[in-house]
Design a protein around this motif. Structure first.
Motif, short mmCIF file in Angstrom:
data_model
loop_
_atom_site.label_atom_id
_atom_site.label_comp_id
_atom_site.label_asym_id
_atom_site.label_seq_id
_atom_site.Cartn_x
_atom_site.Cartn_y
_atom_site.Cartn_z
N LYS A 17 -6.09 2.78 5.14
CA LYS A 17 -6.66 3.82 4.31
C LYS A 17 -5.73 5.01 4.27
O LYS A 17 -5.10 5.36 5.26
N GLU A 18 -5.65 5.64 3.09
CA GLU A 18 -4.77 6.79 2.95
C GLU A 18 -5.13 7.88 3.97
O GLU A 18 -6.29 8.03 4.38
N PRO A 58 0.03 7.62 5.60
CA PRO A 58 0.47 7.36 4.22
C PRO A 58 -0.42 8.05 3.20
O PRO A 58 -1.62 8.28 3.42
N LYS A 59 0.17 8.41 2.05
CA LYS A 59 -0.57 8.93 0.90
C LYS A 59 -0.98 7.75 0.03
O LYS A 59 -0.55 6.62 0.22
N ALA A 98 -9.58 6.28 -2.32
CA ALA A 98 -10.68 6.56 -3.25
C ALA A 98 -10.12 6.74 -4.66
O ALA A 98 -8.93 7.00 -4.84
N PRO A 99 -10.95 6.61 -5.69
CA PRO A 99 -10.47 6.74 -7.07
C PRO A 99 -9.79 8.07 -7.32
O PRO A 99 -10.19 9.11 -6.80
N ASN A 147 -7.86 1.90 -4.72
CA ASN A 147 -7.70 0.61 -4.05
C ASN A 147 -8.80 0.50 -3.00
O ASN A 147 -8.84 1.31 -2.06
N PRO A 148 -9.75 -0.44 -3.19
CA PRO A 148 -9.84 -1.45 -4.25
C PRO A 148 -10.05 -0.80 -5.62
O PRO A 148 -10.43 0.36 -5.73
#
Length: 739
Positions: free
Chosen positions: A533-534, A567-568, A597-598, A624-625
C-alpha cells in the motif's frame, strides 16, 4: 557461471567447467569466488586461499650483551624472522647443537608479511663453552601446503662461557717427596676460561709464574699453586718432603704411559762414577754397562704388570730406582642401552640408561661422560686399581618429559692418563640412543572458530597446536546434544553452537570448549512480484540472513533507495535487491505493485450552456485495485463504470442544471468530484431595431448634408478677378457660385 576475483577474474560462460588461473599471485587478501546463476538467483562459493612467503632472513643474536658469557648468569637470545607470511602458521624452533630446546608458536591472523621475534633464556655453565645455538623458522602450512614444510635456519651462534679456574688435583699431589740431590719437576694444571695464569708462591715474597716448578732439597716445605683468571682464582697447597737417597740415578721420563702393544723408551742416567748400571725388566732388559746413560726400550709393550727398574753399582753396593709404567688400552666398544625397558617411555616416569665399556685399562683412569645432545649431563669416575683390561658399566637415571621426545642420549669413555698420557685423552663414544616419550594430549590453543558452510570439523585451524604422543585421536561433541560427531561431515547454517574437542591417546585426554559460528553467504528467495500500500513502509521480505549479517541494497532503475521504503501511488515498477557479505553477493529482481486509493485526474468541471445544448461530462480516475465509478445527480445514481466514466446530457433544459457528482471507490478509499452545470434561456432579437435606427440616422445625415450644401451655394455666388499669385490675393469677382 564465472569467477569473481581481484586477480584473474573469468567472464561468465555457460560451460560446466570454468578454471580460475593466475600465473603470479601477488594479492595477499584475495578472496576469489565462483558464482552461478541458478533457479532465478545467483549463488556463490568462496575459495579459501592461503598465500605464504618464506622469510627474507632468519638471524640469531644476543640481547643487550656482547662477548663471552659468565657461567651461571642468565642471558637472552633473540631470533629475528623478517617478512614471513602468514604468521599464524609460523613456528620458531630453538636448537643447541642438534638438540631442540624450545619452540615459539604465533597465533596472529594477519595475512600480509610481518617480522617476528622469538626469545630464549639460557643460563650457561662450563660445559656449554663452545656450544652452538641456532634457530629455525618453519611454516607448517597443513596438508595442502608443501611437504616437507618450508624451513629457514639462522647461522650458528657459538657462545664462549667464562668460568673460574679449577686445579687438577689428580696431577698435583698434596705431598711431594724429593730425594736429596735429585731435583723434581712438579706441574700445576688448571682448567678455566679465560685460560688461567699459574703461579707458585715459594715463600711470602717469591712468586714464580709458571705451570712447572723444579723443587730441590732447598725448596721450602710449603708451596702454594695459584690459578687465576678474570673470573676468579683458586689455590692448592703442596707440602714438600725431603728424603735422602742412596741411589744416584735419574730417569727421564720419570713415569711413562704406553698404549698396549706400543713402543716405549726411557733413559737412566747418573752423575757419579760407578762400576756398572743397567735395566732389569721382564721385557727389554738392558745388560750392565759403565756408561753414564742407558736406555730401556721395547718396540711393542704387552706385559700389563711390567715393573722395570734401573740399577747402579755405587759405593760397593747396588741401588735401584723403579720406573712407574702405565699401560692403557682403549675400549673394544662403548654401547648405550635402556635397563629393563623397551620401546617408548612415559612422561614423568623414571628410567635407567646403561653405558657398557668393554675391555678398557687401566680402569682407575676411566671416566664415563653422559650427554643429552651436546650437553654433558653426568659423569662416572672409577677408582679400581686393577691394571689389566676389564668391563665397566655406568648408569644414568632419567625422568623424561615431553620436551625430551626425540632426544639423543649417548655416552663417552675417556682415559685421563695424566700429563704423560696422550693429548687429547683417548675417547670412545657410543651410538646415539633416540628416546621416544609418550605423554598425554594437550591442546595449546583453544580458540573460537568461524568457518563457512561446507567446512568440516577436521579443518579446525588450531589442530596444529595439538600435541601428544602417540598422536591423539580427535573427537567432537556438540554441547546441545552431547552426541559424538563425525568430524568429516560438512557444517551447515544450523550448526552454530558450542562444541567440545576431545583429544585422547592411551595415556590420557585433553578437552577444549569452543564456540563455532558457521558463516555463510546471503541467500535471496524473492518472488516475481510484491504488492504494498502506498505510503506504507516496505521492507523486502525475501532476504535469508547470511553470516556475517549481509548488507542489503535496494535499487530502482539503477538508483539506490533507502530502506525502509515508503512508496508513492505512482512508484510501481521493476526493482532489484542485492545482499552481500564477505562470503558472497546475490541479486534478485522483482516487480513492486503499489496499492492506492482512487485518484482523480484533471478535467473540466464547470459548464455554462444554453438550453437544448449537448453536454459531455468526463470523469477520469486511477487506483489499485481499479476503482468502481458512478455518476449521481440529486442523490440518485445515474451511471456506473470503471476508471473512466462519461456522462452525456443531450438538449439540456433548465432541469439539467445543477451539481453532478463522480464517485470512485476501491478497498483503500472513496473519493468524489463535483461537476457544475448552468443552463441559460434564448437572447432577444435586436436586428430590426438596429436596422430602423440605422436608416433613421442615415436619412438625417443626408438631410443635414443637403442643407449645408444649399447654404454654401448661396454664399459663394458672384464674379472674381484673378491676379498673379505673387501679387494679388484671390478675391471673388461676383457673388455667384456653384455647389
Amino acid at each position: 557461471m564465472g569467477w569473481e576475483s581481484s586477480e584473474g577474474p573469468v567472464p561468465m560462460t555457460k560451460d560446466r567447467l570454468i578454471t580460475w588461473r593466475v600465473s603470479e599471485l601477488r594479492e595477499w587478501g584475495i578472496e576469489p569466488s565462483c558464482f552461478m546463476n541458478y533457479n532465478k538467483t545467483q549463488c556463490t562459493v568462496n575459495l579459501p586461499v592461503t598465500i605464504y612467503k618464506t622469510p627474507d632472513s632468519v638471524s640469531i643474536s644476543t640481547v643487550n650483551h656482547n662477548g663471552p658469557m659468565m657461567e651461571g648468569n642468565q642471558y637472552e637470545l633473540q631470533c629475528d624472522v623478517l617478512n614471513v607470511a602468514p604468521v599464524q602458521y609460523l613456528t620458531v624452533n630453538w636448537y643447541k647443537g642438534q638438540t631442540l630446546v624450545d619452540q615459539t608458536i604465533f597465533t596472529d591472523t594477519i595475512k600480509t608479511p610481518v617480522s617476528k621475534t622469538s626469545k630464549l633464556l639460557i643460563r650457561p655453565d662450563r660445559a656449554d663453552d663452545g656450544a652452538q645455538y641456532w634457530c629455525e623458522a618453519k611454516l607448517e602450512l597443513e596438508e595442502e601446503g608443501p611437504q616437507p614444510p618450508p624451513t629457514a635456519p639462522s647461522e650458528h651462534l657459538s657462545i664462549t662461557v667464562y668460568f673460574g679456574p679449577i686445579i687438577n688435583e689428580a696431577k698435583l699431589p698434596s705431598i711431594v717427596s724429593v730425594f736429596r740431590g735429585y731435583p723434581l719437576v712438579i706441574v700445576c694444571e688448571a682448567e678455566g676460561n679465560p685460560k688461567p695464569t699459574i703461579s707458585w708462591s715459594v715463600n711470602s715474597t717469591d712468586i714464580v709464574y709458571s705451570e712447572t716448578l723444579t723443587i730441590t732439597e732447598s725448596t721450602p716445605e710449603d708451596l702454594l699453586c695459584i690459578a687465576n683468571n678474570s673470573v676468579g682464582s683458586t689455590t692448592r697447597r703442596v707440602k714438600v718432603s725431603i728424603q735422602d737417597s742412596d741411589c744416584p740415578v735419574q730417569l727421564n721420563p720419570q713415569r711413562v704411559v704406553v698404549k698396549f702393544g706400543g713402543p716405549v723408551s726411557v733413559d737412566c742416567s747418573t752423575y757419579v762414577s760407578h762400576k756398572g748400571m743397567g735395566w732389569e725388566s721382564s721385557e727389554g732388559p738392558v745388560p750392565m754397562t759403565t756408561d753414564r746413560l742407558i736406555t730401556w726400550r721395547v718396540s711393542e709393550l704387552r706385559e700389563w704388570g711390567i715393573e722395570p727398574s734401573c740399577f747402579i753399582n755405587h759405593n760397593k753396593s747396588q741401588c735401584t730406582v723403579n720406573l712407574p709404567v702405565t699401560i692403557y688400552k682403549t675400549p673394544d666398544s662403548v654401547s648405550i642401552s635402556t635397563v629393563n625397558h623397551n620401546g617408548p617411555m612415559m612422561e614423568g616416569n623414571q628410567y635407567e640408561l646403561q653405558c657398557d665399556v668393554l675391555n678398557v685399562a687401566p680402569v682407575q683412569y676411566l671416566t664415563v661422560n653422559w650427554y643429552k645432545g651436546q650437553t654433558l649431563v653426568n659423569q662416572t669416575i672409577f677408582t679400581d686399581t686393577i691394571k689389566t683390561p676389564v668391563n665397566k658399566t655406568s648408569k644414568l637415571l632419567i625422568r623424561p618429559d615431553r620436551a625430551d621426545d626425540g632426544a639423543q642420549y649417548w655416552c663417552e669413555a675417556k682415559l685421563e692418563l695424566g700429563e704423560e698420557g696422550p693429548r687429547p685423552p683417548p675417547t670412545n663414544t657410543s651410538e646415539h640412543l633416540n628416546i621416544t616419550v609418550y605423554y598425554e594430549p594437550k591442546i595449546n590453543h583453544c580458540q573460537d572458530w568461524s568457518p563457512t558452510t561446507g567446512t568440516s570439523l577436521n579443518s579446525y585451524p588450531n589442530s596444529y597446536s595439538l600435541v601428544g604422543n602417540p598422536h591423539p585421536d580427535i573427537s567432537w561433541k556438540r554441547e546441545s546434544s552431547l552426541s559424538q560427531l563425525n568430524a568429516s561431515i560438512l557444517l551447515n547454517t544450523y550448526d552454530s553452537d558450542q562444541y567440545e574437542i576431545i583429544a585422547s591417546n592411551e595415556h590420557g585426554y585433553s578437552t577444549c570448549i569452543i564456540n563455532i559460528t558457521v558463516e555463510y553467504p546471503p541467500k535471496l528467495n524473492c518472488s516475481e512480484g510484491y504488492e504494498v500500500k502506498e505510503k506504507t513502509p516496505f521492507q523486502p521480505p525475501c532476504v535469508a540472513n547470511g553470516l556475517p549479517k549481509p548488507d542489503v541494497s535496494f535499487y530502482k532503475n539503477g538508483k539506490l533507495i533507502e530502506l525502509p521504503y515508503n512508496p508513492k501511488w505512482n512508484d510501481s515498477g521493476l526493482y532489484q535487491l542485492t545482499a552481500s557479505n564477505k562470503h558472497g553477493t546475490v541479486n534478485s529482481a522483482f516487480v513492486l505493485t503499489i496499492l492506492y486509493a482512487p485518484v482523480f485526474h484533471a478535467s473540466q468541471d464547470k459548464f455554462v450552456v444554453a438550453e437544448d445544448s449537448n453536454i459531455t461530462l468526463e470523469c477520469n480516475s486511477s487506483g489499485n485495485p481499479e476503482p468502481k465509478m458512478s455518476w449521481s445527480f440529486e442523490n440518485k445514481t445515474i451511471s456506473t463504470g470503471r476508471r473512466r466514466i462519461t456522462l452525456n446530457i443531450k438538449k439540456a433544459t433548465s432541469t439539467s442544471a445543477g451539481v453532478y457528482t463522480c464517485s470512485a471507490m476501491n478497498q483503500f478509499g472513496h473519493h468524489e468530484k463535483n461537476f457544475e452545470v448552468e443552463i441559460r434561456g434564448n437572447p432577444p432579437n435586436y436586428i430590426p431595431i438596429i436596422t430602423v435606427v440605422a436608416l433613421v440616422v442615415a436619412l438625417l445625415v443626408i438631410i443635414i448634408t443637403l442643407l449645408i450644401c444649399l447654404w454654401i451655394k448661396k454664399k459663394s455666388t458672384g464674379s472674381y478677378q484673378i491676379q498673379p499669385v505673387n501679387q494679388y490675393e484671390m478675391r471673388p469677382l461676383n457673388n455667384g457660385g456653384k455647389c
